[in-house]
Design a protein around this motif. Sequence first.
Motif: not given
Lengths: 339, 339
Positions: B239, B268-269, B272-273
């Motif tokens: 996050x 990034x997945x 969850x960035x």
Amino acid sequence: MSWPNRQIKLVSYAEGLPGEEHFALAKATTPDPREGEVVVRVGYLSMDPFPRLQMSGSADGVPQLPLDTVMIGRGVGRVVASRHPDFNEGDYAAGDLGWQDYALVSGDGLRPVDPTLGPVSTCLGVLGPSGLAAYFSTTKLGQPQPGDTFLIDAAAGSVASIAGQIAKLRGARVVGIAGGDVQLDYITGELGFDAAVDYKAPGDITEAIGAACPEGVDVFQDLVGGAIHDAVMDHINPHATIVLIGTIASYNLGPDEVDMGPRHLLTWITKRVTIRGFLVGDFSDEYGDGLRELAGWIREGKIAYRETVFSGLEACPQAFAGLFGSEHVGKMLVEVADV
Amino acid sequence: MSWPNRQIKLVSYAEGLPGEEHFALAKATTPDPREGEVVVRVGYLSMDPFPRLQMSGSADGVPQLPLDTVMIGRGVGRVVASRHPDFNEGDYAAGDLGWQDYALVSGDGLRPVDPTLGPVSTCLGVLGPSGLAAYFSTTKLGQPQPGDTFLIDAAAGSVASIAGQIAKLRGARVVGIAGGDVQLDYITGELGFDAAVDYKAPGDITEAIGAACPEGVDVFQDLVGGAIHDAVMDHINPHATIVLIGTIASYNLGPDEVDMGPRHLLTWITKRVTIRGFLVGDFSDEYGDGLRELAGWIREGKIAYRETVFSGLEACPQAFAGLFGSEHVGKMLVEVADV
């Protein structure tokens, strides 16, 4: 009591496309459940791309599957024995069952399935993880607005085919990227997408995307990554939103291969793009709401779905390999038994 | 009336680091302003990385500067003749003045500068575009929370040195990436950053970032891109927020060089960035508020700033090249005349 079981095990790690050579059928016996456990007769197995990453020799942050273990896979089936208070013999249940006839699992990891909602197979697809991923990625992250151009890849697949229809319901112009006539006809015909791009067609994919999106792309939901991701970046609009859902293009890389490509940082600055990584599990508190809305849309005929069903446990390797091709549409399933 | 003018023109496009060979001094005469125009005696010129992109033979979406024109650059100076209703002789004004002694410009493109707020040079830095970029990127996009690890690169520069201090005011633990002892001492000493990483030090930059950010990175504001961007990705927290402000590492690429690197889509997945591209101009309606808050912090001693000032118009090429090195701290300026 015990059950004669067949299991498909992972026997070698894969480089490139996964094939039947990585798997072997083994016989086993499933024993009675112990306290808290349940035995499930497997009905349908769900074929999903993500486990491919766990079949690689190098892990890169994704947990690696040990060799000589039952191949992982979500499934739905019927309880044949239970020592868990939430499940009785005859109940339908879904969870990580694995590629086998009988799964001995902890009842805490199972969820009950109501067979009156629709065919039980849908709990693996449109009324399960695929539909929920489509629902939350589109309504919570992508959030297409009326008039937006909404672009999605792997568009004939189980997630994107639903996501595109949700974007249509929200008033967006929906464009799908898929491979070959079967998939293109499906998304522009049955599903009502406004345009489609064939990534397998000769010619420049970047130009094809530009032709299909003459006003640029406002929301891009990306399940593929790689060269398709790059091609879309040439058409991304100012203040666009990019939702990252999967990187199928990279799942078959070898353990020493790095997924390299052009950096898009400068484009993302000059266009003030927002990019968000998505995992459906972040929305688990809202699954009930999502399923109710999806089920309603299906009942009202607003959302169509399809299943591609292979028959028999031994078809799993072939069905799994087919995920990375372009011959199937909708949710890829294997029917192991008629439960 | 007219003014004898000296101008520094761009005479060849650059590949790699920009040097004095790309520029030539020319003599000219600045004529009287026509209706709507203003002549400004240039006092200070601001040295910024972005114009480097316009010095490349290939444009890649960024408008290319024609050869044999005055090099672009923001500046502040004093009006010596005006036919624009908003400006009178003797007023201070800032805008795109270019590398020259006298700028003949449209008054509509100038903004008035109040010399009582502080030294007029600060309207190019901490109380101008640099400070505003720091302010809005940090307060609107990065939004570090108390206890967060906030990481920023080009940390001794005019934008990041202010952004890091704003993150400190918001209660974050602030880590800067910079090059060499001069810059590191500045950010951890004078500016109060909690830790610093020297990208020029021998050893692995990824490990050095990990050592400086033992709890991972919650907010990363990136002005550099390239290999530093990649190294940070190994330490990004679930996050996390990444704000893209610049890609200095790519500005000196040749026209046929593509900025290639590993794709971070899967990271990034799984993390969850959220990644957001930033341009300060999107916040122009709120510049007044931003400047008031920045000026207040400076008066209260909560934010420190420094200027590195080169003397004389002819020093512009050297000062500009120095932007891409690691010898300066804070805002890089050239004092053309004492106005």
